[in-house]
Design a protein around this motif. Sequence first.
Motif, short mmCIF file in Angstrom:
data_model
loop_
_atom_site.label_atom_id
_atom_site.label_comp_id
_atom_site.label_asym_id
_atom_site.label_seq_id
_atom_site.Cartn_x
_atom_site.Cartn_y
_atom_site.Cartn_z
N ARG A 16 37.64 41.17 40.92
CA ARG A 16 36.35 40.48 40.88
C ARG A 16 36.09 39.63 42.12
N GLY A 17 36.98 39.75 43.11
CA GLY A 17 36.70 39.11 44.38
C GLY A 17 37.54 37.89 44.71
N SER A 18 38.44 37.47 43.83
CA SER A 18 39.29 36.32 44.14
C SER A 18 40.27 36.67 45.24
N ILE A 19 40.54 35.70 46.11
CA ILE A 19 41.50 35.87 47.20
C ILE A 19 42.65 34.91 46.95
N PHE A 20 43.82 35.43 46.63
CA PHE A 20 44.98 34.61 46.34
C PHE A 20 45.69 34.20 47.62
N GLN A 21 46.18 32.96 47.63
CA GLN A 21 46.88 32.43 48.79
C GLN A 21 48.39 32.39 48.58
N SER A 22 48.87 32.60 47.33
CA SER A 22 50.29 32.48 47.04
C SER A 22 50.73 33.64 46.16
N SER A 23 52.05 33.69 45.92
CA SER A 23 52.59 34.68 44.99
C SER A 23 52.87 34.06 43.62
N SER A 24 52.46 32.80 43.43
CA SER A 24 52.76 32.08 42.20
C SER A 24 51.79 32.45 41.08
N ASP A 25 52.34 32.57 39.87
CA ASP A 25 51.49 32.83 38.71
C ASP A 25 50.54 31.66 38.45
N SER A 26 50.93 30.45 38.84
CA SER A 26 50.15 29.26 38.56
C SER A 26 48.79 29.28 39.25
N GLU A 27 48.68 29.99 40.36
CA GLU A 27 47.41 30.01 41.09
C GLU A 27 46.31 30.67 40.27
N CYS A 28 46.69 31.49 39.30
CA CYS A 28 45.69 32.11 38.43
C CYS A 28 44.81 31.06 37.76
N ILE A 29 45.39 29.90 37.43
CA ILE A 29 44.63 28.86 36.73
C ILE A 29 43.48 28.37 37.60
N ILE A 30 43.74 28.14 38.89
CA ILE A 30 42.69 27.68 39.81
C ILE A 30 41.57 28.70 39.89
N HIS A 31 41.91 29.98 39.99
CA HIS A 31 40.87 31.02 40.12
C HIS A 31 40.08 31.17 38.82
N LEU A 32 40.74 31.06 37.69
CA LEU A 32 40.03 31.10 36.41
C LEU A 32 39.08 29.92 36.29
N MET A 33 39.50 28.75 36.76
CA MET A 33 38.62 27.58 36.76
C MET A 33 37.41 27.82 37.65
N ALA A 34 37.62 28.44 38.79
CA ALA A 34 36.52 28.68 39.73
C ALA A 34 35.47 29.60 39.13
N ARG A 35 35.88 30.50 38.24
CA ARG A 35 34.94 31.46 37.66
C ARG A 35 34.27 30.93 36.40
N SER A 36 34.74 29.80 35.90
CA SER A 36 34.15 29.22 34.70
C SER A 36 32.74 28.70 34.99
N LEU A 37 31.87 28.74 33.99
CA LEU A 37 30.50 28.25 34.12
C LEU A 37 30.33 26.83 33.57
N GLN A 38 31.45 26.22 33.13
CA GLN A 38 31.36 24.87 32.59
C GLN A 38 31.00 23.87 33.70
N ARG A 39 30.47 22.72 33.30
CA ARG A 39 29.88 21.79 34.27
C ARG A 39 30.83 20.70 34.75
N ASN A 40 32.01 20.59 34.15
CA ASN A 40 32.97 19.61 34.66
C ASN A 40 34.35 20.22 34.67
N ILE A 41 35.26 19.59 35.39
CA ILE A 41 36.58 20.19 35.63
C ILE A 41 37.43 20.26 34.36
N PRO A 42 37.49 19.22 33.52
CA PRO A 42 38.26 19.38 32.29
C PRO A 42 37.80 20.56 31.43
N GLU A 43 36.49 20.76 31.33
CA GLU A 43 35.99 21.90 30.54
C GLU A 43 36.34 23.22 31.22
N ARG A 44 36.29 23.26 32.53
CA ARG A 44 36.69 24.48 33.25
C ARG A 44 38.19 24.76 33.03
#
Length: 488
Positions: free
Chosen positions: A140-168
């Motif tokens: 879907r167009g995400s560009i990963f910078q690391s080999s860590s599984d944890s980076e998935c969380i940042i990309h999933l947050m970026a794709r969320s439509l919620q209006r604040n970071i805790p909700e994302r």
Amino acid sequence: MREMPPSHPFDDDKLREECGVFGVTGVAEAANFVALGLHALQHRGQEAGGIVSYCPEEGFNSARRFGYVRDNFTKASLMGTLPGSIGIGHVRYSTAGSKGNTAIRDVQPFFGEFSMGGAAIAHNGNITNAAALRAELIDRGSIFQSSSDSECIIHLMARSLQRNIPERMKDALRRVEGAFSVVAMTRTKLIGVRDPLGVRPLVLGKIGDGWALSSETCALDIIGAEFVREIAPGEMVVISAEHGVESFRPFEPSPSRFCIFEHVYFSRPDSILGGRSVYETRRQIGVELAREAPVEADIVCPVPDSGTPAAIGFSHESGIPYGMGIIRNQYMGRTFIEPTEQIRNMGVRLKLNVNRALIAGKRVILVDDSVVRGTTSRKIKEMILDAGAKEVHFRIASPPTAWPCFYGVDTPEREKLLASHMTESEMRDYLAVDSLRFISLDGLYRAVGEAGGRDSTCPQYCDACFSGDYPVAPRDMIEKGFRLKAAE
């Protein structure tokens, strides 16, 4: 060229927790508190560490380094670049990603800039559907910078439509499977989250007018914070100056399956887990072991340092004298960062030495926390016999480790685990000792406070490394061919 901690070549026969997380808010020079907290959590990860802080004048700042906290985050020149009253940090021992060949881009915390502001996250655990998520996000167009599984969380947050970071973050973590304790920060908020099963630990502390989140209570002690409570399984706390500590439940409720090996080995003995002293639990494991597996002997010796509390409990219950038959060299240090082959062949003798005057002529009980590959146990046995022991008996303060962990612990492939293909008697013959006994799974449960032992219909802990009962199916590994116990 990066400098790696010296322990790995000489301590490759233990399970290793892959990381620790820590965060503070509402304190001056937060990064200094984070560095102290990470220092107390160093046992959870020695490969690398990182800190992110925020101040209104300079925004977000970060520092990521290979090696020990004491060697990197005690320098005024570095800590001066991390101003602000809020900060988080992470110490790492790689599981997902490139084991033993980590790039600096894999070192957490990870940072993301969103439309409503920046956020940094530090993750303890392992995402068992990371490969599937990563493939979907890249598609879907995400560009990963690391080999860590944890980076998935940042990309999933970026794709969320919620209006604040805790909700994302809630949106993102609802897509994640496996184990996670996350400490995150925005410009004004410190956030802590545990997965619905509560596999990995996370605790809340109070320091003056500020707050702290940590993998263990021992890191609260070092900064003078008061332990308030554990973050509950499936709970998210959002801490801000405006609202204090707010609690949310973003996941469907599930029975808790906290990692039982935290009690056996991972956590520091001066920490508190589930309202219980880790030291006292380990001492009680030794008591249960003495009841289950008595043997006539002259002395009980721990394999330092992790076997010490259990050896004390074994000695007390059995009436056999306790003695420091093996002495650990605490100062192996930098001399052996890049050991020669000749030095490598000396093996555990670089780290452990037998107290010959105490051992000679005696029947010795050695108490250790686990047997993984068995390589170190064999070497220790040889050292004890070379020192003149009449007999060597191993007593192990955990059940046989027969299955790999997929929830944030570095374990060998299953075929390399001695207990995966040997019975207890076969392991005794392989180690060439006079006797070998492991505590039973029921005995371990009793030691951690479950008087009735393990409830096989609804286990109270995650004990997959012993039982093969995985509370969350390791989807990525199954797709790579891993066979669950039911499929064997």
